[in-house]
Design a protein around this motif. Structure first.
Motif, PDB file in Angstrom:
ATOM      1  N   ILE A  74       0.853  -1.188   0.000  1.00 27.97           N
ATOM      2  CA  ILE A  74       0.000   0.000   0.000  1.00 27.97           C
ATOM      3  C   ILE A  74       0.887   1.234   0.000  1.00 27.97           C
ATOM      4  CG2 ILE A  74      -0.262  -0.022   2.544  1.00 27.97           C
ATOM      5  CD1 ILE A  74      -3.108   1.218   2.016  1.00 27.97           C
ATOM      6  N   VAL A  75       0.574   2.148  -0.889  1.00 33.95           N
ATOM      7  CA  VAL A  75       1.269   3.440  -0.898  1.00 33.95           C
ATOM      8  C   VAL A  75       0.327   4.471  -0.291  1.00 33.95           C
ATOM      9  CG1 VAL A  75       2.222   5.278  -2.337  1.00 33.95           C
ATOM     10  CG2 VAL A  75       2.685   2.871  -2.901  1.00 33.95           C
ATOM     11  N   CYS A  76       0.839   5.225   0.691  1.00 30.97           N
ATOM     12  CA  CYS A  76       0.069   6.321   1.282  1.00 30.97           C
ATOM     13  C   CYS A  76       0.698   7.629   0.816  1.00 30.97           C
ATOM     14  CB  CYS A  76       0.136   6.269   2.808  1.00 30.97           C
ATOM     15  SG  CYS A  76      -0.498   4.740   3.503  1.00 30.97           S
ATOM     16  N   THR A  77      -0.066   8.430   0.117  1.00 30.63           N
ATOM     17  CA  THR A  77       0.465   9.741  -0.251  1.00 30.63           C
ATOM     18  C   THR A  77       0.412  10.639   0.973  1.00 30.63           C
ATOM     19  OG1 THR A  77      -0.299   9.524  -2.522  1.00 30.63           O
ATOM     20  CG2 THR A  77       0.194  11.749  -1.759  1.00 30.63           C
ATOM     21  N   VAL A  78       1.565  11.200   1.323  1.00 27.81           N
ATOM     22  CA  VAL A  78       1.593  12.236   2.354  1.00 27.81           C
ATOM     23  C   VAL A  78       1.914  13.538   1.619  1.00 27.81           C
ATOM     24  CG1 VAL A  78       1.855  10.840   4.414  1.00 27.81           C
ATOM     25  CG2 VAL A  78       3.876  11.405   3.115  1.00 27.81           C
ATOM     26  N   THR A  79       0.892  14.405   1.600  1.00 30.07           N
ATOM     27  CA  THR A  79       0.778  15.438   0.582  1.00 30.07           C
ATOM     28  C   THR A  79       1.590  16.707   0.827  1.00 30.07           C
ATOM     29  OG1 THR A  79      -1.248  15.938   1.797  1.00 30.07           O
ATOM     30  CG2 THR A  79      -1.498  14.787  -0.293  1.00 30.07           C
ATOM     31  N   GLY A  80       1.855  17.035   2.108  1.00 36.03           N
ATOM     32  CA  GLY A  80       2.526  18.306   2.381  1.00 36.03           C
ATOM     33  C   GLY A  80       3.444  18.218   3.590  1.00 36.03           C
ATOM     34  N   HIS A  81       4.445  19.068   3.622  1.00 35.49           N
ATOM     35  CA  HIS A  81       5.469  19.036   4.673  1.00 35.49           C
ATOM     36  C   HIS A  81       4.938  19.542   6.018  1.00 35.49           C
ATOM     37  CE1 HIS A  81       9.306  19.373   6.640  1.00 35.49           C
ATOM     38  NE2 HIS A  81       9.840  18.731   5.613  1.00 35.49           N
ATOM     39  N   GLY A  82       5.439  18.954   7.094  1.00 33.74           N
ATOM     40  CA  GLY A  82       5.026  19.355   8.440  1.00 33.74           C
ATOM     41  C   GLY A  82       5.348  20.805   8.790  1.00 33.74           C
ATOM     42  N   LEU A  83       6.414  21.338   8.188  1.00 33.82           N
ATOM     43  CA  LEU A  83       6.797  22.717   8.521  1.00 33.82           C
ATOM     44  C   LEU A  83       5.811  23.745   7.977  1.00 33.82           C
ATOM     45  CD1 LEU A  83      10.653  22.466   7.925  1.00 33.82           C
ATOM     46  CD2 LEU A  83       9.467  22.668  10.118  1.00 33.82           C
ATOM     47  N   LYS A  84       4.907  23.318   7.124  1.00 31.18           N
ATOM     48  CA  LYS A  84       3.859  24.210   6.619  1.00 31.18           C
ATOM     49  C   LYS A  84       3.003  24.749   7.753  1.00 31.18           C
ATOM     50  CE  LYS A  84       3.672  23.509   1.963  1.00 31.18           C
ATOM     51  NZ  LYS A  84       3.421  24.578   0.986  1.00 31.18           N
ATOM     52  N   ASP A  85       2.820  23.918   8.769  1.00 34.09           N
ATOM     53  CA  ASP A  85       1.855  24.229   9.828  1.00 34.09           C
ATOM     54  C   ASP A  85       2.520  24.089  11.197  1.00 34.09           C
ATOM     55  OD1 ASP A  85      -0.331  24.553  11.461  1.00 34.09           O
ATOM     56  OD2 ASP A  85      -1.547  22.990  10.517  1.00 34.09           O
ATOM     57  N   PRO A  86       3.440  25.020  11.495  1.00 32.21           N
ATOM     58  CA  PRO A  86       4.194  24.892  12.745  1.00 32.21           C
ATOM     59  C   PRO A  86       3.297  24.970  13.986  1.00 32.21           C
ATOM     60  CG  PRO A  86       4.642  27.011  11.677  1.00 32.21           C
ATOM     61  CD  PRO A  86       3.850  26.192  10.708  1.00 32.21           C
ATOM     62  N   ASN A  87       2.207  25.718  13.901  1.00 33.55           N
ATOM     63  CA  ASN A  87       1.363  25.878  15.090  1.00 33.55           C
ATOM     64  C   ASN A  87       0.756  24.557  15.554  1.00 33.55           C
ATOM     65  OD1 ASN A  87       1.920  28.546  15.004  1.00 33.55           O
ATOM     66  ND2 ASN A  87      -0.001  29.159  14.033  1.00 33.55           N
ATOM     67  N   THR A  88       0.335  23.733  14.599  1.00 35.41           N
ATOM     68  CA  THR A  88      -0.230  22.435  14.983  1.00 35.41           C
ATOM     69  C   THR A  88       0.834  21.570  15.637  1.00 35.41           C
ATOM     70  OG1 THR A  88      -1.880  22.525  13.250  1.00 35.41           O
ATOM     71  CG2 THR A  88      -1.388  20.350  14.144  1.00 35.41           C
ATOM     72  N   ALA A  89       2.043  21.609  15.089  1.00 36.02           N
ATOM     73  CA  ALA A  89       3.125  20.802  15.676  1.00 36.02           C
ATOM     74  C   ALA A  89       3.393  21.256  17.104  1.00 36.02           C
ATOM     75  CB  ALA A  89       4.384  20.917  14.834  1.00 36.02           C
ATOM     76  N   ILE A  90       3.474  22.544  17.296  1.00 41.76           N
ATOM     77  CA  ILE A  90       3.808  23.068  18.621  1.00 41.76           C
ATOM     78  C   ILE A  90       2.710  22.736  19.630  1.00 41.76           C
ATOM     79  CG2 ILE A  90       4.093  25.244  19.912  1.00 41.76           C
ATOM     80  CD1 ILE A  90       5.762  26.133  17.348  1.00 41.76           C
ATOM     81  N   SER A  91       1.456  22.779  19.179  1.00 43.35           N
ATOM     82  CA  SER A  91       0.406  22.449  20.146  1.00 43.35           C
ATOM     83  C   SER A  91       0.259  20.938  20.347  1.00 43.35           C
ATOM     84  CB  SER A  91      -0.922  23.106  19.776  1.00 43.35           C
ATOM     85  OG  SER A  91      -1.266  22.751  18.470  1.00 43.35           O
TER      86      SER A  91
END
Ligand code: F0G
Length: 352
Positions: free
Chosen positions: A314-331
């Motif tokens: 199974i291939v899972c497309t992961v569409t965008g980089h995590g650094l796009k949304d730093p606020n979600t990562a920080i929370s």
């Protein structure tokens, strides 16, 4: 020869563009990464197609190189899009790269991840936030581009789909056939449409022997295709797929039905959980919307969907980089606690 972008690479399977009109940042050629952790969890062979490693950090660059090149070929002076963020970042960058085309983007006010907004601005797009959601923004853009000399670069532009289908080609080239399953987040539904087109074309050209079942995942608060009707006020932490009335609704259903797959939904909690699991155990940092494919994989696996398919790919497309949304990562993390700046305190903290 080094990689020159997907138009050069897959020319024979794409609409013709003259060399002098190609607008490229050498997009595509993203890694297909095998995940031991996800494979162990599911009994499948799980690969992530890491689209966050495109030049502007999302899969949109695949479609944008085609759409912007065509716009340049047609003599366009202005391109326009509605966006939940990534399309605007990509359009802004490729317009800047063209050297001749201006870019206007309409975005839902306050619902764009910080990194994406910064990208559109630094590339000098004209950014117009509206008090409305993505669906409202897209209606405005359609109306303007229908009536004025402005080129639309949303995924209802067929050249966007043409460029994006190349991700399927790369996957088949890497695996030497199509996988058995393909999991993908669904928002405006252009990408699932593009992947399915790509898989079918590669098979028609005799490059693969089979087609995958397409497994699309919407966010539970923005799941019009799952519910079978548009959602007036879509809501999800995965702002990239906060869409209530997808433009490519019908082709997405066709991808689901022709492939024998499904389109399901995952909750924000499931998305965040998958987002953390992928980062902590596979080392791939994605934005929340991208984790919808992983959340969907884990959900279906727990439900026994893959029980008859142990060892399937199974291939899972992961569409965008995590650094796009730093606020979600920080929370999503615990803030590190401060300690005294001496060796003993540090040794104690790390248990040495
Ligand atoms: N993942 C990310 C990170 C996205 O930005 C999008 C769409 C999707 C998934 C869903 O793809 O729309 O082809 O089904 N983003 C668009 C935008 C809507 O404006 O950037 P889709």
């Amino acid at each position: 020869m080094s990689w020159r972008g997907l138009i050069h690479e897959y020319r024979d399977l794409l609409p013709a563009v003259k060399d002098e009109n190609i607008v490229t940042l050498h997009e595509g050629n993203t890694p297909l990464i095998y995940s031991d952790d996800l494979s162990k969890r599911t009994g499948l062979k799980v690969y992530a197609k890491y689209e966050g490693l495109n030049p502007t950090g999302s899969f949109k660059d695949r479609g944008m190189t085609m759409a912007m090149s065509k716009a340049r070929e047609d003599g366009a002076k202005i391109v326009m899009c509605a966006s939940t963020g990534n399309t605007s970042a990509s359009a802004a960058a490729y317009a800047a790269r063209s050297g001749t085309i201006d870019c206007v983007v309409i975005i839902p006010e306050g619902k764009i991840a910080l990194g994406k907004l910064a990208q559109a601005m630094i590339h000098k797009a004209k950014v117009l936030p509206i008090a409305g959601n993505f669906d409202d923004a897209l209606n405005i853009v359609k109306e303007i581009t229908d009536n004025y000399p402005v080129e639309l670069v949303n995924s209802i532009n067929p050249f966007r789909i043409e460029g994006q289908k190349t991700a399927s080609f790369e996957i088949c080239d890497a695996l030497e056939d199509a996988p058995e399953f393909h999991a993908i987040p669904v928002g405006n539904a252009g990408n699932i449409t593009a992947y399915w087109k790509g898989y079918k074309e590669y098979k028609e050209h005799g490059k693969t022997t089979q087609l995958p079942k397409m497994l699309g995942f919407q966010a539970a608060g923005a799941a019009p295709i799952v519910h079978g009707h548009p959602i007036d006020k879509p809501e999800t932490i995965a702002t990239a797929i906060r869409i209530g009335n997808p433009a490519s609704w019908k082709p997405a259903e066709a991808a689901r039905d022709e492939s024998g797959g499904l389109i399901d939904m995952v909750t924000d909690d499931e998305i965040l959980e998958a987002y953390k699991i992928l980062a902590a155990n596979t080392g791939i940092f994605v934005e929340p919307a991208s984790a919808a494919s992983i959340a969907g994989l884990l959900k279906l696996s727990e439900q026994g969907y893959f029980d008859e398919h142990k060892g399937a790919r199974i291939v899972c497309t992961v569409t965008g980089h995590g650094l796009k949304d730093p606020n979600t990562a920080i929370s999503a993390i615990e803030e590190p606690k401060q300690i005294p700046g001496d060796i003993n305190a540090i040794l104690k903290e790390i248990g040495l």
